[in-house]
Scaffold this active site. Structure first.
Site, PDB file in Angstrom:
ATOM      1  N   HIS A  48      19.598  -1.506  -3.882  1.00  0.00           N
ATOM      2  CA  HIS A  48      18.836  -2.914  -3.722  1.00  0.00           C
ATOM      3  C   HIS A  48      17.669  -3.116  -4.312  1.00  0.00           C
ATOM      4  O   HIS A  48      17.563  -4.137  -5.189  1.00  0.00           O
ATOM      5  CB  HIS A  48      18.947  -3.284  -2.222  1.00  0.00           C
ATOM      6  N   ASP A  61      10.453  -7.884  -0.120  1.00  0.00           N
ATOM      7  CA  ASP A  61      10.745  -7.600   1.339  1.00  0.00           C
ATOM      8  C   ASP A  61      12.462  -7.333   1.465  1.00  0.00           C
ATOM      9  O   ASP A  61      13.121  -7.879   0.494  1.00  0.00           O
ATOM     10  CB  ASP A  61      10.702  -9.122   2.121  1.00  0.00           C
ATOM     11  N   LYS A  82      20.226   7.213  -5.817  1.00  0.00           N
ATOM     12  CA  LYS A  82      19.894   6.011  -4.818  1.00  0.00           C
ATOM     13  C   LYS A  82      19.067   4.836  -5.660  1.00  0.00           C
ATOM     14  O   LYS A  82      19.361   3.667  -5.816  1.00  0.00           O
ATOM     15  CB  LYS A  82      19.133   6.321  -3.746  1.00  0.00           C
ATOM     16  N   ASN A 127       0.809  -1.283  -0.144  1.00  0.00           N
ATOM     17  CA  ASN A 127      -0.163  -0.033   0.176  1.00  0.00           C
ATOM     18  C   ASN A 127       0.738   1.185  -0.140  1.00  0.00           C
ATOM     19  O   ASN A 127       0.455   2.470   0.179  1.00  0.00           O
ATOM     20  CB  ASN A 127      -0.876   0.014   1.159  1.00  0.00           C
ATOM     21  N   ASN A 128       2.077   1.140  -0.152  1.00  0.00           N
ATOM     22  CA  ASN A 128       3.060   2.257  -0.172  1.00  0.00           C
ATOM     23  C   ASN A 128       2.892   2.858  -1.437  1.00  0.00           C
ATOM     24  O   ASN A 128       3.508   2.421  -2.597  1.00  0.00           O
ATOM     25  CB  ASN A 128       4.672   1.584   0.181  1.00  0.00           C
ATOM     26  N   PHE A 157      14.163   7.217   3.316  1.00  0.00           N
ATOM     27  CA  PHE A 157      13.506   6.731   4.508  1.00  0.00           C
ATOM     28  C   PHE A 157      14.258   5.497   5.063  1.00  0.00           C
ATOM     29  O   PHE A 157      15.424   5.400   4.598  1.00  0.00           O
ATOM     30  CB  PHE A 157      12.183   6.200   3.873  1.00  0.00           C
ATOM     31  N   HIS A 197       4.629   5.207  -3.029  1.00  0.00           N
ATOM     32  CA  HIS A 197       6.198   5.494  -3.150  1.00  0.00           C
ATOM     33  C   HIS A 197       6.434   4.468  -4.177  1.00  0.00           C
ATOM     34  O   HIS A 197       6.896   4.296  -5.296  1.00  0.00           O
ATOM     35  CB  HIS A 197       7.024   5.836  -2.415  1.00  0.00           C
ATOM     36  N   LYS A 198       6.425   3.195  -3.450  1.00  0.00           N
ATOM     37  CA  LYS A 198       6.685   2.018  -4.097  1.00  0.00           C
ATOM     38  C   LYS A 198       5.906   1.769  -5.232  1.00  0.00           C
ATOM     39  O   LYS A 198       6.509   1.212  -6.456  1.00  0.00           O
ATOM     40  CB  LYS A 198       6.499   0.663  -3.034  1.00  0.00           C
TER      41      LYS A 198
HETATM   42  P1  IMP Z   1      10.176  -3.481   4.027  1.00  0.00           P
HETATM   43  O1  IMP Z   1      10.720  -4.440   3.182  1.00  0.00           O
HETATM   44  O2  IMP Z   1       9.644  -2.143   3.062  1.00  0.00           O
HETATM   45  O3  IMP Z   1       9.186  -3.701   4.870  1.00  0.00           O
HETATM   46  O4  IMP Z   1      11.315  -2.778   4.716  1.00  0.00           O
HETATM   47  C1  IMP Z   1      11.832  -3.275   5.893  1.00  0.00           C
HETATM   48  C2  IMP Z   1      12.983  -2.419   6.729  1.00  0.00           C
HETATM   49  O5  IMP Z   1      13.795  -1.962   5.863  1.00  0.00           O
HETATM   50  C3  IMP Z   1      12.007  -1.100   7.352  1.00  0.00           C
HETATM   51  O6  IMP Z   1      12.626  -0.719   8.383  1.00  0.00           O
HETATM   52  C4  IMP Z   1      12.623  -0.229   6.090  1.00  0.00           C
HETATM   53  O7  IMP Z   1      12.720   1.275   6.582  1.00  0.00           O
HETATM   54  C5  IMP Z   1      13.938  -0.832   5.718  1.00  0.00           C
HETATM   55  N1  IMP Z   1      14.355  -0.518   4.336  1.00  0.00           N
HETATM   56  C6  IMP Z   1      13.806  -0.770   3.191  1.00  0.00           C
HETATM   57  N2  IMP Z   1      14.185  -0.419   2.081  1.00  0.00           N
HETATM   58  C7  IMP Z   1      15.092   0.518   2.649  1.00  0.00           C
HETATM   59  C8  IMP Z   1      15.842   1.726   1.992  1.00  0.00           C
HETATM   60  O8  IMP Z   1      15.814   1.699   0.643  1.00  0.00           O
HETATM   61  N3  IMP Z   1      16.673   2.261   2.668  1.00  0.00           N
HETATM   62  C9  IMP Z   1      16.519   2.386   4.171  1.00  0.00           C
HETATM   63  N4  IMP Z   1      16.006   1.428   4.657  1.00  0.00           N
HETATM   64  C10 IMP Z   1      15.013   0.704   3.907  1.00  0.00           C
END
Ligand code: IMP
Length: 193
Positions: free
Chosen positions: A177, A69, A172, A10-11, A149, A13-14
């Site tokens: 990743h 993830d 970035k 639901n993000n 973020f 930006h993504k």
């Molecule tokens: P998720 O996969 O979006 O649930 O992210 C898992 C965790 O990794 C969360 O704490 C995010 O803030 C952190 N995270 C994911 N992608 C990034 C990034 O590109 N930069 C910094 N933190 C990230």
């Protein structure tokens, strides 16, 4: 082939990012298919969590489903926080508290090497495919920057002097990743189309 993909997020930006990257596809987020709750991430690895979310969506819709993830893996901490990255300092998922905890764990450590690792799971009626994206770097000693973020203020990617939160978003987004994992998915979808 119907070019609809469901993305387990639901993000906004993504979603926006992946729509720009995959203009030939109709990308639907969770809300677009009437799902408003988070899908619980109960797996022991990034791969398991990505698969849980993508399979849940595929079972519900029968449409090709995507999930990602991400974890931050610090080498001197045996790849922690890893799958616990979002909740490192507790269920509030608070980025400032998460970074504070990591900086405390890193006090006095000489080896500050780390990497972000993204795993995308793509589920179709042919089964699951995984795409992994990595960016290597190191954990800064202090937070710096206000872009991005999550852990961006304490991650300095290799080849750069600044944290992700100090670098421009377009830099970035080229080396991250997530970008690396999405590019592998794109190559695969081009072949599959
Ligand atoms: P998720 O996969 O979006 O649930 O992210 C898992 C965790 O990794 C969360 O704490 C995010 O803030 C952190 N995270 C994911 N992608 C990034 C990034 O590109 N930069 C910094 N933190 C990230």
């Amino acid at each position: 082939m119907d070019n609809t993909l469901i993305f387990a997020t639901n993000n906004l930006h993504k979603l926006e990012e992946i729509r720009l990257i995959l203009p030939d596809f109709r990308i639907l987020g969770l809300k677009d298919i009437g799902l408003y709750q988070e899908i619980a991430e109960t797996g022991a690895t990034l791969e398991e969590n990505a698969l849980i979310k993508a399979s849940y969506l595929y079972d519900k819709t029968g449409l090709p489903s995507l999930s990602e993830d991400t974890g931050l893996e610090v080498f001197c901490l045996n790849l922690a926080p890893g799958v616990h990255t979002a909740r490192y300092a507790g269920d509030s998922k608070n980025p400032a508290l998460n970074m504070d905890k990591l900086l405390r764990e890193m006090l006095g450590k000489e080896d500050r090497k780390a990497r972000f690792r993204t795993v995308i799971a793509y589920v179709t009626n042919d089964g699951v495919q995984y795409f992994e994206g990595l960016v290597n770097g190191e954990i800064a000693t202090l937070k710096s920057g206000n872009k991005g973020f999550g852990y961006d203020p304490i991650f300095i990617p290799d080849g750069h002097e600044k944290t992700f939160a100090d670098l421009d978003a377009n830099i970035k987004n080229k080396i991250s990743h997530r970008a690396n994992a999405v590019n592998k998915l794109i190559d695969f979808l081009k072949i599959e189309k």
